[in-house]
Design an enzyme around this catalytic site. Structure first.
Site, PDB file in Angstrom:
ATOM      1  CE1 TYR A   1      17.262   2.830  -8.245  1.00 24.82           C
ATOM      2  CE2 TYR A   1      17.580   5.205  -8.079  1.00 24.82           C
ATOM      3  CZ  TYR A   1      17.448   4.063  -8.847  1.00 24.82           C
ATOM      4  OH  TYR A   1      17.517   4.151 -10.211  1.00 24.82           O
TER       5      TYR A   1
ATOM      6  CE  LYS B   1      20.402   2.140  -9.741  1.00 28.60           C
ATOM      7  NZ  LYS B   1      20.766   0.943 -10.509  1.00 28.60           N
TER       8      LYS B   1
END
Length: 146
Positions: free
Chosen positions: A77, A81
């Site tokens: 994740y 990002k």
């Protein structure tokens, strides 16, 4: 039929998890996260030439503070990002001369269904993610656009 109108001046890029349980679970996997980000980049690739032709525009990417401040057990994740953060910075430099602004909104912890999906429906475990903090809400993020 043209999907993207030629007078498009604003583009908000935020590909959210779907409502179907199976899709939500898939999109919370490492492969699903990477596919979501690739889709983000593809939408941007398609629409920015139309903004250039129109003489300007504004791209708004929704990233996360996790792109530069990683957290435990969040490697994929956080990496995805970081990709949103990096592409936003690069696009800002690339598109400035075309009168296209690029904004990246990078909220911190936001209470969404993501934690519950991430922990495969274990609501108690998902709720513990927010122990001791007052997370943002989706409504808090939406206020940015008012």
């Amino acid at each position: 039929m043209e999907i993207w109108p030629s007078d498009t001046h604003y583009m908000l890029v935020q590909l959210r998890m779907g409502k179907a349980a199976a899709l939500k679970e898939y999109l919370a996997t490492e492969q699903g996260i990477l596919i979501r980000d690739a889709s983000n980049f593809e939408v941007t690739r398609i629409i920015t030439p139309k903004m250039i032709a129109a003489g300007g525009g504004h791209v708004i990417n929704i990233g996360s503070i996790a792109g530069t401040e990683p957290y435990e057990n969040g490697a994929v994740y956080c990496a995805s990002k970081h990709a949103v953060h990096a592409i936003s910075q690069a696009m800002r430099a690339d598109l400035l001369s075309h009168r296209i602004k690029v904004t990246e909104i990078r909220p911190g912890m936001v209470e969404t269904e993501f934690s519950e999906v991430r922990f495969h429906g274990d609501k108690e475990r998902a709720d513990r993610v927010y122990d001791g903090v007052e997370p943002l809400t989706g409504e808090d993020i939406a206020e940015v656009f008012n």
